[in-house]
Design a protein around this motif. Structure first.
Motif, PDB file in Angstrom:
ATOM      1  N   TYR A   6      37.278  44.295  45.552  1.00  0.00           N
ATOM      2  CA  TYR A   6      37.390  43.057  44.766  1.00  0.00           C
ATOM      3  C   TYR A   6      36.325  42.063  45.180  1.00  0.00           C
ATOM      4  O   TYR A   6      35.642  41.486  44.338  1.00  0.00           O
ATOM      5  CB  TYR A   6      38.775  42.416  44.934  1.00  0.00           C
ATOM      6  CG  TYR A   6      39.902  43.340  44.608  1.00  0.00           C
ATOM      7  CD1 TYR A   6      40.131  43.768  43.305  1.00  0.00           C
ATOM      8  CD2 TYR A   6      40.737  43.820  45.603  1.00  0.00           C
ATOM      9  CE1 TYR A   6      41.168  44.634  43.000  1.00  0.00           C
ATOM     10  CE2 TYR A   6      41.771  44.688  45.311  1.00  0.00           C
ATOM     11  CZ  TYR A   6      41.986  45.093  44.010  1.00  0.00           C
ATOM     12  OH  TYR A   6      43.003  45.949  43.718  1.00  0.00           O
ATOM     13  N   ALA A   9      32.842  43.271  44.105  1.00  0.00           N
ATOM     14  CA  ALA A   9      32.627  43.150  42.665  1.00  0.00           C
ATOM     15  C   ALA A   9      32.522  41.688  42.225  1.00  0.00           C
ATOM     16  O   ALA A   9      31.695  41.346  41.381  1.00  0.00           O
ATOM     17  CB  ALA A   9      33.756  43.840  41.907  1.00  0.00           C
ATOM     18  N   ASP A  10      33.332  40.831  42.818  1.00  0.00           N
ATOM     19  CA  ASP A  10      33.431  39.451  42.346  1.00  0.00           C
ATOM     20  C   ASP A  10      32.466  38.482  43.031  1.00  0.00           C
ATOM     21  O   ASP A  10      32.154  37.439  42.464  1.00  0.00           O
ATOM     22  CB  ASP A  10      34.861  38.930  42.539  1.00  0.00           C
ATOM     23  CG  ASP A  10      35.877  39.724  41.741  1.00  0.00           C
ATOM     24  OD1 ASP A  10      35.496  40.338  40.722  1.00  0.00           O
ATOM     25  OD2 ASP A  10      37.049  39.740  42.145  1.00  0.00           O
ATOM     26  N   CYS A  11      32.017  38.807  44.228  1.00  0.00           N
ATOM     27  CA  CYS A  11      31.261  37.832  45.021  1.00  0.00           C
ATOM     28  C   CYS A  11      29.824  38.246  45.330  1.00  0.00           C
ATOM     29  O   CYS A  11      28.988  37.394  45.638  1.00  0.00           O
ATOM     30  CB  CYS A  11      31.981  37.555  46.340  1.00  0.00           C
ATOM     31  SG  CYS A  11      33.715  37.085  46.147  1.00  0.00           S
ATOM     32  N   PRO A  52      36.755  30.408  46.615  1.00  0.00           N
ATOM     33  CA  PRO A  52      36.855  30.952  45.254  1.00  0.00           C
ATOM     34  C   PRO A  52      38.013  30.379  44.443  1.00  0.00           C
ATOM     35  O   PRO A  52      38.056  30.527  43.230  1.00  0.00           O
ATOM     36  CB  PRO A  52      37.019  32.453  45.470  1.00  0.00           C
ATOM     37  CG  PRO A  52      37.580  32.589  46.850  1.00  0.00           C
ATOM     38  CD  PRO A  52      37.007  31.443  47.631  1.00  0.00           C
ATOM     39  N   ARG A  63      36.582  31.562  40.827  1.00  0.00           N
ATOM     40  CA  ARG A  63      36.421  32.984  40.522  1.00  0.00           C
ATOM     41  C   ARG A  63      37.695  33.492  39.861  1.00  0.00           C
ATOM     42  O   ARG A  63      38.797  33.196  40.317  1.00  0.00           O
ATOM     43  CB  ARG A  63      36.133  33.796  41.790  1.00  0.00           C
ATOM     44  CG  ARG A  63      34.906  33.338  42.563  1.00  0.00           C
ATOM     45  CD  ARG A  63      33.628  33.313  41.749  1.00  0.00           C
ATOM     46  NE  ARG A  63      33.288  34.642  41.265  1.00  0.00           N
ATOM     47  CZ  ARG A  63      32.464  34.871  40.249  1.00  0.00           C
ATOM     48  NH1 ARG A  63      31.927  33.889  39.581  1.00  0.00           N
ATOM     49  NH2 ARG A  63      32.198  36.102  39.898  1.00  0.00           N
ATOM     50  N   SER A  64      37.552  34.231  38.808  1.00  0.00           N
ATOM     51  CA  SER A  64      38.693  34.742  38.050  1.00  0.00           C
ATOM     52  C   SER A  64      39.643  35.534  38.948  1.00  0.00           C
ATOM     53  O   SER A  64      39.227  36.439  39.665  1.00  0.00           O
ATOM     54  CB  SER A  64      38.196  35.631  36.910  1.00  0.00           C
ATOM     55  OG  SER A  64      39.279  36.150  36.193  1.00  0.00           O
ATOM     56  N   TYR A  66      41.318  34.304  41.480  1.00  0.00           N
ATOM     57  CA  TYR A  66      41.416  33.760  42.831  1.00  0.00           C
ATOM     58  C   TYR A  66      42.055  32.377  42.885  1.00  0.00           C
ATOM     59  O   TYR A  66      42.070  31.742  43.932  1.00  0.00           O
ATOM     60  CB  TYR A  66      40.033  33.703  43.496  1.00  0.00           C
ATOM     61  CG  TYR A  66      39.487  35.072  43.804  1.00  0.00           C
ATOM     62  CD1 TYR A  66      39.785  35.705  45.007  1.00  0.00           C
ATOM     63  CD2 TYR A  66      38.694  35.741  42.896  1.00  0.00           C
ATOM     64  CE1 TYR A  66      39.288  36.965  45.292  1.00  0.00           C
ATOM     65  CE2 TYR A  66      38.194  37.005  43.171  1.00  0.00           C
ATOM     66  CZ  TYR A  66      38.494  37.610  44.371  1.00  0.00           C
ATOM     67  OH  TYR A  66      38.007  38.863  44.643  1.00  0.00           O
ATOM     68  N   LYS A  72      44.381  38.221  42.865  1.00  0.00           N
ATOM     69  CA  LYS A  72      43.372  38.481  43.892  1.00  0.00           C
ATOM     70  C   LYS A  72      43.540  37.527  45.073  1.00  0.00           C
ATOM     71  O   LYS A  72      43.328  37.919  46.218  1.00  0.00           O
ATOM     72  CB  LYS A  72      41.969  38.415  43.307  1.00  0.00           C
ATOM     73  CG  LYS A  72      41.692  39.574  42.369  1.00  0.00           C
ATOM     74  CD  LYS A  72      40.327  39.453  41.726  1.00  0.00           C
ATOM     75  CE  LYS A  72      40.128  40.545  40.695  1.00  0.00           C
ATOM     76  NZ  LYS A  72      38.853  40.369  39.971  1.00  0.00           N
TER      77      LYS A  72
END
Length: 86
Positions: A6, A9-11, A52, A63-64, A66, A72
């Motif tokens: 996660y 991918a997100d950060c 996030p 962040r989606s 978070y 997440k």
């Protein structure tokens, strides 16, 4: 649980640079070491959660997934609480 997929991918879009305080990329070991530098006790005050979720300023914005209480966010909180703390 493993939060690396996660966070990577997100950060990693912004946090894969060696000049960043927090770095995450495909290298799980170095990403884990960097994440440890972003966690504190109590876990909820860890920058790995607060940034996030926009509890503190974050140039990358919210962040989606978070936001406080979102999926997440809860996964990272559980990861910290389950033993990631140094």
């Amino acid at each position: 649980g493993d939060v690396h997929p996660y966070l990577n991918a997100d950060c990693s879009g912004c946090h894969n640079n060696v000049n960043r305080t927090y770095r995450v990329n495909d290298d799980i070991a170095s990403s884990y070491t960097s994440a440890l530098g972003m966690i504190t006790n109590p876990p909820e005050q860890s920058l790995l959660l607060q940034k996030p979720s926009l509890q503190v300023p974050h140039n990358g914005g919210l962040r989606s997934g978070y936001g406080v209480g979102e999926t997440k966010y809860k996964l990272v909180l559980k990861w910290i609480s389950d033993g990631a703390l140094p």
